[in-house]
Design a protein around this motif. Structure first.
Motif, PDB file in Angstrom:
ATOM      1  N   ARG A  44      46.621  46.037  28.845  1.00  0.00           N
ATOM      2  CA  ARG A  44      45.566  46.267  29.838  1.00  0.00           C
ATOM      3  C   ARG A  44      45.573  47.727  30.238  1.00  0.00           C
ATOM      4  O   ARG A  44      46.616  48.293  30.514  1.00  0.00           O
ATOM      5  N   GLU A  73      36.371  48.652  41.580  1.00  0.00           N
ATOM      6  CA  GLU A  73      37.094  47.419  41.866  1.00  0.00           C
ATOM      7  C   GLU A  73      37.299  46.605  40.591  1.00  0.00           C
ATOM      8  O   GLU A  73      36.502  46.667  39.657  1.00  0.00           O
ATOM      9  N   GLN A  74      38.386  45.842  40.583  1.00  0.00           N
ATOM     10  CA  GLN A  74      38.664  44.952  39.462  1.00  0.00           C
ATOM     11  C   GLN A  74      37.999  43.615  39.752  1.00  0.00           C
ATOM     12  O   GLN A  74      38.052  43.108  40.874  1.00  0.00           O
ATOM     13  N   THR A  75      37.338  43.053  38.742  1.00  0.00           N
ATOM     14  CA  THR A  75      36.655  41.770  38.892  1.00  0.00           C
ATOM     15  C   THR A  75      37.288  40.763  37.943  1.00  0.00           C
ATOM     16  O   THR A  75      38.168  41.109  37.164  1.00  0.00           O
ATOM     17  N   GLU A  76      36.795  39.531  37.984  1.00  0.00           N
ATOM     18  CA  GLU A  76      37.306  38.505  37.071  1.00  0.00           C
ATOM     19  C   GLU A  76      36.998  38.855  35.618  1.00  0.00           C
ATOM     20  O   GLU A  76      37.768  38.555  34.722  1.00  0.00           O
ATOM     21  N   GLU A  77      35.842  39.486  35.381  1.00  0.00           N
ATOM     22  CA  GLU A  77      35.422  39.829  34.020  1.00  0.00           C
ATOM     23  C   GLU A  77      35.984  41.158  33.545  1.00  0.00           C
ATOM     24  O   GLU A  77      35.971  41.446  32.359  1.00  0.00           O
ATOM     25  N   TRP A  79      35.937  45.258  35.262  1.00  0.00           N
ATOM     26  CA  TRP A  79      35.881  46.284  36.299  1.00  0.00           C
ATOM     27  C   TRP A  79      34.434  46.540  36.700  1.00  0.00           C
ATOM     28  O   TRP A  79      33.534  46.441  35.877  1.00  0.00           O
ATOM     29  N   GLU A 104      29.526  48.356  34.687  1.00  0.00           N
ATOM     30  CA  GLU A 104      30.423  47.218  34.473  1.00  0.00           C
ATOM     31  C   GLU A 104      31.179  47.414  33.174  1.00  0.00           C
ATOM     32  O   GLU A 104      30.605  47.830  32.163  1.00  0.00           O
ATOM     33  N   ASP A 106      34.438  45.659  30.602  1.00  0.00           N
ATOM     34  CA  ASP A 106      35.233  44.461  30.327  1.00  0.00           C
ATOM     35  C   ASP A 106      36.699  44.735  30.660  1.00  0.00           C
ATOM     36  O   ASP A 106      37.050  45.833  31.099  1.00  0.00           O
ATOM     37  N   SER A 107      37.560  43.761  30.465  1.00  0.00           N
ATOM     38  CA  SER A 107      38.966  43.903  30.840  1.00  0.00           C
ATOM     39  C   SER A 107      39.698  44.945  30.001  1.00  0.00           C
ATOM     40  O   SER A 107      40.752  45.430  30.397  1.00  0.00           O
TER      41      SER A 107
END
Length: 130
Positions: A44, A73-77, A79, A104, A106-107
């Motif tokens: 990551r 911010e970090q999101t479920e999907e 950033w 947006e 991805d991880s």
């Protein structure tokens, strides 16, 4: 006969040393395979790597200079970021047109989408309600 006995002992000693050598080689190779399996897992990206990569990717796609990141911010999907860019340079500099882009990723830190959410003159502050 003592020579025969010494020879048998030395052969036994050589065989046991070969076995221990094979055991240690097997142990090292299993450690290497565990390490290589761990390194195959995707790493990551760190937050600063994500910030830099997002600015670079947005600038490359839009052709505009990314000046700052105002939200991150970090999101479920992955950033979500809001990046301020210089859209139109004017003189004096305070009259230049700026824009905020919602970006947006991805991880893995790869840009998956962006959109302009606000456009403003550099010298202007936000309205009170915002």
């Amino acid at each position: 006969m003592s020579n025969t006995k010494n020879t048998s002992e030395s052969q036994g000693s050589q065989q046991s040393s070969q076995k221990s050598s094979q055991t240690s080689q097997a142990s090292r190779s299993s450690q290497k395979s565990e390490t290589s399996q761990e390194s195959r897992e995707p790493r990551r990206p760190k937050p600063m790597e994500v910030l830099r990569e997002a600015r670079t990717q947005l600038a490359e796609l839009t052709g505009m200079t990314a000046e700052s990141v105002s939200s991150f911010e970090q999101t479920e999907e992955g950033w979500a970021l809001e990046i301020e860019v210089l859209e139109l340079e004017r003189v004096p500099d305070t009259m230049s047109l700026m824009a905020s882009y919602q970006v947006e990723l991805d991880s893995d830190g790869q840009l998956t989408g962006y959109r302009r959410v606000r456009r403003y003159e550099r010298g202007r502050s936000d309205a009170r309600g915002r």
